[in-house]
Design a protein around this motif. Sequence first.
Motif, PDB file in Angstrom:
ATOM      1  N   GLU A 167      52.877  36.585  34.791  1.00  0.00           N
ATOM      2  CA  GLU A 167      51.623  36.195  33.792  1.00  0.00           C
ATOM      3  C   GLU A 167      50.658  37.021  33.757  1.00  0.00           C
ATOM      4  O   GLU A 167      50.302  37.593  34.735  1.00  0.00           O
ATOM      5  N   ARG A 168      50.124  37.247  32.544  1.00  0.00           N
ATOM      6  CA  ARG A 168      48.910  37.862  32.360  1.00  0.00           C
ATOM      7  C   ARG A 168      47.523  37.165  32.927  1.00  0.00           C
ATOM      8  O   ARG A 168      47.271  36.076  32.702  1.00  0.00           O
ATOM      9  N   PRO A 169      46.917  37.775  33.799  1.00  0.00           N
ATOM     10  CA  PRO A 169      45.805  37.156  34.473  1.00  0.00           C
ATOM     11  C   PRO A 169      44.662  36.840  33.510  1.00  0.00           C
ATOM     12  O   PRO A 169      44.428  37.665  32.563  1.00  0.00           O
ATOM     13  N   ALA A 170      44.032  35.813  33.669  1.00  0.00           N
ATOM     14  CA  ALA A 170      42.676  35.517  32.733  1.00  0.00           C
ATOM     15  C   ALA A 170      41.542  36.402  33.147  1.00  0.00           C
ATOM     16  O   ALA A 170      41.552  37.140  34.095  1.00  0.00           O
ATOM     17  N   GLY A 171      41.045  36.704  32.098  1.00  0.00           N
ATOM     18  CA  GLY A 171      39.878  37.516  32.120  1.00  0.00           C
ATOM     19  C   GLY A 171      40.184  38.960  31.955  1.00  0.00           C
ATOM     20  O   GLY A 171      39.246  40.089  32.244  1.00  0.00           O
ATOM     21  N   THR A 172      41.297  39.239  31.445  1.00  0.00           N
ATOM     22  CA  THR A 172      41.907  40.751  31.151  1.00  0.00           C
ATOM     23  C   THR A 172      41.752  41.070  29.648  1.00  0.00           C
ATOM     24  O   THR A 172      42.484  41.947  29.370  1.00  0.00           O
ATOM     25  N   GLU A 173      41.061  40.306  28.673  1.00  0.00           N
ATOM     26  CA  GLU A 173      41.502  40.356  27.381  1.00  0.00           C
ATOM     27  C   GLU A 173      40.896  41.891  27.006  1.00  0.00           C
ATOM     28  O   GLU A 173      41.092  42.353  25.867  1.00  0.00           O
ATOM     29  N   ASP A 174      39.665  42.428  27.555  1.00  0.00           N
ATOM     30  CA  ASP A 174      39.090  43.548  27.182  1.00  0.00           C
ATOM     31  C   ASP A 174      39.642  44.745  27.809  1.00  0.00           C
ATOM     32  O   ASP A 174      39.241  45.796  27.546  1.00  0.00           O
ATOM     33  N   LEU A 175      40.906  44.542  28.629  1.00  0.00           N
ATOM     34  CA  LEU A 175      41.446  45.730  29.280  1.00  0.00           C
ATOM     35  C   LEU A 175      42.268  46.428  28.242  1.00  0.00           C
ATOM     36  O   LEU A 175      43.053  45.745  27.526  1.00  0.00           O
ATOM     37  N   SER A 176      42.405  47.637  28.655  1.00  0.00           N
ATOM     38  CA  SER A 176      43.598  48.589  27.628  1.00  0.00           C
ATOM     39  C   SER A 176      44.747  48.498  28.375  1.00  0.00           C
ATOM     40  O   SER A 176      44.826  47.883  29.431  1.00  0.00           O
ATOM     41  N   GLU A 177      45.797  48.709  27.739  1.00  0.00           N
ATOM     42  CA  GLU A 177      47.193  48.761  28.282  1.00  0.00           C
ATOM     43  C   GLU A 177      47.402  49.495  29.603  1.00  0.00           C
ATOM     44  O   GLU A 177      47.757  49.096  30.508  1.00  0.00           O
ATOM     45  N   ALA A 178      46.804  50.701  29.726  1.00  0.00           N
ATOM     46  CA  ALA A 178      46.644  51.477  30.884  1.00  0.00           C
ATOM     47  C   ALA A 178      45.892  50.803  31.995  1.00  0.00           C
ATOM     48  O   ALA A 178      46.310  50.770  33.094  1.00  0.00           O
ATOM     49  N   SER A 198      41.393  41.822  37.110  1.00  0.00           N
ATOM     50  CA  SER A 198      40.843  43.128  37.110  1.00  0.00           C
ATOM     51  C   SER A 198      39.995  43.313  38.173  1.00  0.00           C
ATOM     52  O   SER A 198      38.936  42.502  38.115  1.00  0.00           O
ATOM     53  N   ILE A 199      39.911  44.269  39.010  1.00  0.00           N
ATOM     54  CA  ILE A 199      38.908  44.802  39.727  1.00  0.00           C
ATOM     55  C   ILE A 199      38.312  46.111  39.259  1.00  0.00           C
ATOM     56  O   ILE A 199      37.836  46.886  40.016  1.00  0.00           O
ATOM     57  N   VAL A 200      38.957  46.845  38.248  1.00  0.00           N
ATOM     58  CA  VAL A 200      38.693  48.026  37.589  1.00  0.00           C
ATOM     59  C   VAL A 200      37.816  47.991  36.437  1.00  0.00           C
ATOM     60  O   VAL A 200      37.973  46.822  35.705  1.00  0.00           O
ATOM     61  N   SER A 201      37.073  49.049  36.035  1.00  0.00           N
ATOM     62  CA  SER A 201      36.279  48.909  34.897  1.00  0.00           C
ATOM     63  C   SER A 201      37.247  49.298  33.683  1.00  0.00           C
ATOM     64  O   SER A 201      38.147  49.851  33.730  1.00  0.00           O
TER      65      SER A 201
END
Length: 206
Positions: A167-178, A198-201
């Motif tokens: 499952e894709r974790p919540a809060g990752t909508e703005d992350l790029s594919e990479a 995400s814990i990365v920018s």
Amino acid sequence: MTSHHHRPESDIALRVKAIESLLVEKGIVEPAALDTIIDTYEHKVGPHIGAQIVAKAWVDPGFKQRLLADSTSAISELGLTGFSSEHMVVVENTPDVHNLIVCTLCSCYPWAILGLPPTWYKSFAYRSRAVIEPRQVLQEFGLDIPEQVEVRVWDSNADLRYLVLPERPAGTEDLSEADLAALVTRNAMIGTAKVQPSIVSPSVVA
């Protein structure tokens, strides 16, 4: 004055180097062949490949649909063919279903996509208990699955390998594919873990 200390190599690393030198010295293995094998495991196979597949499915609904309908064909779209990725089935985790991969007979595993299997995956304890008591096994990995969530166990074999689409974790909508791919772990694609937020920018696009 700054002194530079190099960490001594581990016993395993030293043994590997000794075996490598012996094989080359006796002419059993060519140095160029060793370089090819190392390059393969560093760049061409491994969990980073599986993570790319997962991230692509998260951001591309069309690809995800094709991946779940015909996994082998969809994976080949990314140029990933051969090895144990030739006969693949991708199973999707949802809020209602959690999937777990095992190989009860030996340790069949999509190594072209996930790299070499971890030691615990090959152990008799995991291979036997994952089928009999999957929830308990998952708890030992630190993953508590609610009773209302169905746990499905998929048994890989020499002809067919499985991969979990976490499952894709919540809060990752703005992350790029990479950036999304960087979150996906090998264990999440086996089913013994979930992908953490995400814990990365996010990547900056110039």
